[in-house]
Design a protein around this motif. Structure first.
Motif, PDB file in Angstrom:
ATOM      1  N   SER A 168       0.829  -1.210   0.000  1.00 24.60           N
ATOM      2  CA  SER A 168       0.000   0.000   0.000  1.00 24.60           C
ATOM      3  C   SER A 168       0.859   1.254   0.000  1.00 24.60           C
ATOM      4  O   SER A 168       2.032   1.227   0.374  1.00 24.60           O
ATOM      5  CB  SER A 168      -0.917   0.005   1.224  1.00 24.60           C
ATOM      6  N   ASN A 169       0.250   2.329  -0.441  1.00 26.07           N
ATOM      7  CA  ASN A 169       0.876   3.641  -0.410  1.00 26.07           C
ATOM      8  C   ASN A 169       0.234   4.459   0.688  1.00 26.07           C
ATOM      9  O   ASN A 169      -0.994   4.435   0.843  1.00 26.07           O
ATOM     10  CB  ASN A 169       0.673   4.379  -1.742  1.00 26.07           C
ATOM     11  N   GLY A 170       1.047   5.200   1.413  1.00 32.92           N
ATOM     12  CA  GLY A 170       0.509   6.161   2.364  1.00 32.92           C
ATOM     13  C   GLY A 170       0.179   7.447   1.629  1.00 32.92           C
ATOM     14  O   GLY A 170       0.860   7.817   0.671  1.00 32.92           O
ATOM     15  N   LEU A 171      -0.864   8.111   2.065  1.00 28.37           N
ATOM     16  CA  LEU A 171      -1.289   9.359   1.436  1.00 28.37           C
ATOM     17  C   LEU A 171      -0.961  10.527   2.355  1.00 28.37           C
ATOM     18  O   LEU A 171      -1.192  10.460   3.564  1.00 28.37           O
ATOM     19  CB  LEU A 171      -2.792   9.319   1.156  1.00 28.37           C
ATOM     20  N   TYR A 172      -0.440  11.583   1.741  1.00 26.52           N
ATOM     21  CA  TYR A 172      -0.032  12.768   2.503  1.00 26.52           C
ATOM     22  C   TYR A 172      -0.507  14.018   1.775  1.00 26.52           C
ATOM     23  O   TYR A 172      -0.370  14.115   0.549  1.00 26.52           O
ATOM     24  CB  TYR A 172       1.491  12.802   2.658  1.00 26.52           C
ATOM     25  N   LEU A 173      -1.058  14.941   2.528  1.00 22.48           N
ATOM     26  CA  LEU A 173      -1.477  16.218   1.962  1.00 22.48           C
ATOM     27  C   LEU A 173      -0.237  17.064   1.691  1.00 22.48           C
ATOM     28  O   LEU A 173       0.658  17.145   2.533  1.00 22.48           O
ATOM     29  CB  LEU A 173      -2.408  16.932   2.945  1.00 22.48           C
ATOM     30  N   THR A 174      -0.179  17.674   0.531  1.00 20.58           N
ATOM     31  CA  THR A 174       0.946  18.546   0.180  1.00 20.58           C
ATOM     32  C   THR A 174       0.672  19.963   0.699  1.00 20.58           C
ATOM     33  O   THR A 174      -0.441  20.273   1.148  1.00 20.58           O
ATOM     34  CB  THR A 174       1.122  18.608  -1.344  1.00 20.58           C
ATOM     35  N   ALA A 175       1.668  20.817   0.583  1.00 16.53           N
ATOM     36  CA  ALA A 175       1.500  22.224   0.958  1.00 16.53           C
ATOM     37  C   ALA A 175       0.406  22.864   0.089  1.00 16.53           C
ATOM     38  O   ALA A 175      -0.410  23.641   0.594  1.00 16.53           O
ATOM     39  CB  ALA A 175       2.819  22.973   0.819  1.00 16.53           C
ATOM     40  N   ALA A 176       0.385  22.513  -1.191  1.00 19.03           N
ATOM     41  CA  ALA A 176      -0.662  23.045  -2.083  1.00 19.03           C
ATOM     42  C   ALA A 176      -2.044  22.564  -1.636  1.00 19.03           C
ATOM     43  O   ALA A 176      -3.015  23.321  -1.666  1.00 19.03           O
ATOM     44  CB  ALA A 176      -0.403  22.630  -3.532  1.00 19.03           C
ATOM     45  N   GLY A 177      -2.125  21.311  -1.216  1.00 19.75           N
ATOM     46  CA  GLY A 177      -3.390  20.771  -0.714  1.00 19.75           C
ATOM     47  C   GLY A 177      -3.829  21.482   0.553  1.00 19.75           C
ATOM     48  O   GLY A 177      -5.012  21.781   0.733  1.00 19.75           O
ATOM     49  N   SER A 178      -2.890  21.775   1.413  1.00 19.46           N
ATOM     50  CA  SER A 178      -3.197  22.492   2.656  1.00 19.46           C
ATOM     51  C   SER A 178      -3.701  23.905   2.364  1.00 19.46           C
ATOM     52  O   SER A 178      -4.679  24.363   2.970  1.00 19.46           O
ATOM     53  CB  SER A 178      -1.946  22.534   3.530  1.00 19.46           C
ATOM     54  N   ARG A 179      -3.050  24.583   1.424  1.00 14.42           N
ATOM     55  CA  ARG A 179      -3.510  25.932   1.037  1.00 14.42           C
ATOM     56  C   ARG A 179      -4.915  25.875   0.437  1.00 14.42           C
ATOM     57  O   ARG A 179      -5.769  26.714   0.738  1.00 14.42           O
ATOM     58  CB  ARG A 179      -2.537  26.568   0.041  1.00 14.42           C
ATOM     59  N   PHE A 180      -5.150  24.869  -0.404  1.00  8.57           N
ATOM     60  CA  PHE A 180      -6.462  24.705  -1.033  1.00  8.57           C
ATOM     61  C   PHE A 180      -7.539  24.500   0.029  1.00  8.57           C
ATOM     62  O   PHE A 180      -8.606  25.114  -0.027  1.00  8.57           O
ATOM     63  CB  PHE A 180      -6.431  23.531  -2.017  1.00  8.57           C
ATOM     64  N   LEU A 181      -7.262  23.639   1.020  1.00  2.93           N
ATOM     65  CA  LEU A 181      -8.227  23.419   2.099  1.00  2.93           C
ATOM     66  C   LEU A 181      -8.523  24.707   2.851  1.00  2.93           C
ATOM     67  O   LEU A 181      -9.673  24.972   3.207  1.00  2.93           O
ATOM     68  CB  LEU A 181      -7.718  22.358   3.077  1.00  2.93           C
ATOM     69  N   SER A 182      -7.512  25.509   3.094  1.00  2.00           N
ATOM     70  CA  SER A 182      -7.716  26.792   3.778  1.00  2.00           C
ATOM     71  C   SER A 182      -8.658  27.696   2.989  1.00  2.00           C
ATOM     72  O   SER A 182      -9.475  28.411   3.575  1.00  2.00           O
ATOM     73  CB  SER A 182      -6.378  27.507   3.993  1.00  2.00           C
ATOM     74  N   GLU A 183      -8.550  27.648   1.677  1.00  2.00           N
ATOM     75  CA  GLU A 183      -9.416  28.469   0.822  1.00  2.00           C
ATOM     76  C   GLU A 183     -10.849  27.944   0.816  1.00  2.00           C
ATOM     77  O   GLU A 183     -11.796  28.722   0.949  1.00  2.00           O
ATOM     78  CB  GLU A 183      -8.878  28.490  -0.613  1.00  2.00           C
ATOM     79  N   VAL A 184     -11.016  26.634   0.658  1.00  2.00           N
ATOM     80  CA  VAL A 184     -12.371  26.103   0.512  1.00  2.00           C
ATOM     81  C   VAL A 184     -13.118  26.072   1.845  1.00  2.00           C
ATOM     82  O   VAL A 184     -14.351  26.156   1.847  1.00  2.00           O
ATOM     83  CB  VAL A 184     -12.421  24.719  -0.180  1.00  2.00           C
ATOM     84  N   VAL A 185     -12.409  25.987   2.958  1.00  2.00           N
ATOM     85  CA  VAL A 185     -13.106  25.979   4.243  1.00  2.00           C
ATOM     86  C   VAL A 185     -13.807  27.324   4.468  1.00  2.00           C
ATOM     87  O   VAL A 185     -14.875  27.369   5.088  1.00  2.00           O
ATOM     88  CB  VAL A 185     -12.174  25.582   5.411  1.00  2.00           C
ATOM     89  N   VAL A 186     -13.266  28.397   3.915  1.00  2.00           N
ATOM     90  CA  VAL A 186     -13.926  29.705   3.998  1.00  2.00           C
ATOM     91  C   VAL A 186     -15.266  29.648   3.260  1.00  2.00           C
ATOM     92  O   VAL A 186     -16.281  30.140   3.759  1.00  2.00           O
ATOM     93  CB  VAL A 186     -13.017  30.819   3.417  1.00  2.00           C
ATOM     94  N   LEU A 187     -15.266  29.025   2.095  1.00  2.00           N
ATOM     95  CA  LEU A 187     -16.503  28.881   1.321  1.00  2.00           C
ATOM     96  C   LEU A 187     -17.516  28.022   2.069  1.00  2.00           C
ATOM     97  O   LEU A 187     -18.718  28.330   2.089  1.00  2.00           O
ATOM     98  CB  LEU A 187     -16.202  28.253  -0.044  1.00  2.00           C
ATOM     99  N   LEU A 188     -17.042  26.949   2.695  1.00  2.00           N
ATOM    100  CA  LEU A 188     -17.940  26.069   3.443  1.00  2.00           C
ATOM    101  C   LEU A 188     -18.494  26.760   4.686  1.00  2.00           C
ATOM    102  O   LEU A 188     -19.653  26.549   5.045  1.00  2.00           O
ATOM    103  CB  LEU A 188     -17.235  24.769   3.814  1.00  2.00           C
ATOM    104  N   ARG A 189     -17.688  27.590   5.329  1.00  2.00           N
ATOM    105  CA  ARG A 189     -18.191  28.335   6.496  1.00  2.00           C
ATOM    106  C   ARG A 189     -19.299  29.291   6.081  1.00  2.00           C
ATOM    107  O   ARG A 189     -20.288  29.450   6.792  1.00  2.00           O
ATOM    108  CB  ARG A 189     -17.053  29.095   7.173  1.00  2.00           C
ATOM    109  N   ARG A 190     -19.134  29.945   4.931  1.00  2.00           N
ATOM    110  CA  ARG A 190     -20.186  30.840   4.426  1.00  2.00           C
ATOM    111  C   ARG A 190     -21.464  30.068   4.130  1.00  2.00           C
ATOM    112  O   ARG A 190     -22.564  30.503   4.475  1.00  2.00           O
ATOM    113  CB  ARG A 190     -19.716  31.550   3.157  1.00  2.00           C
TER     114      ARG A 190
END
Length: 161
Positions: free
Chosen positions: A101-123
């Motif tokens: 199996s492969n382990g999955l890891y969030l990248t820095a780009a993925g972390s930035r993307f989550l920060s952006e979309v969580v704002v949309l979800l909060r709204r």
């Protein structure tokens, strides 16, 4: 967020179903998911994809089978989801817990993307709960967490048949 007008006004339904907590939760869930999908569409993502990304962030090294189980999707669909996340640079595969199996890891780009979309979800969430004051919203969250904990506990116990 423009809600579709499918079917009749859900708030005017009466009868047995309107007195069932599970049914009311389902109706709210349908609306919440539709609103979340609308909010995330501009970022070319979905609530399920965001859920997977949060899980990968919070469980670094998890595998795609575990992500698939979380989302209740089959292995093939989980693989396609992870492939899409990897192609967008949001997730990387690395050595897993064993050689198969492969382990999955969030990248820095993925972390930035989550920060952006969580704002949309909060709204989206704020709009959904606009009819509640802050103490009602807090109480609703408390009760929902209590229901969820009880339901998860019930699933863990073998049924007495």
């Amino acid at each position: 967020m423009q809600r579709s007008n499918r079917g009749t006004d859900r708030t005017k339904r009466s009868g047995e179903l309107s007195r069932l907590v599970g049914y009311q939760l389902h109706l709210v869930d349908l609306i919440a998911l539709e609103d979340a999908r609308d909010a995330l569409a501009a970022r070319q993502t979905t609530p399920a994809t965001v859920t997977a990304m949060f899980f990968i962030r919070d469980q670094p090294g998890c595998d795609q089978t575990t992500v698939g189980r979380l989302l209740s999707i089959n292995r093939s669909s989980a693989m396609k989801l992870i492939d899409r996340l990897e192609s967008r640079g949001f997730v990387e595969r690395s050595e897993g817990r064993d050689r198969r199996s492969n382990g999955l890891y969030l990248t820095a780009a993925g972390s930035r993307f989550l920060s952006e979309v969580v704002v949309l979800l909060r709204r989206s969430d704020a709009a959904l709960c606009a009819s509640l004051d802050s103490s009602e919203r807090a109480e609703l969250l408390r009760l929902l967490k209590k229901i969820l904990a009880g339901a998860e506990l019930k699933k863990q116990k073998p049924s007495a048949a």
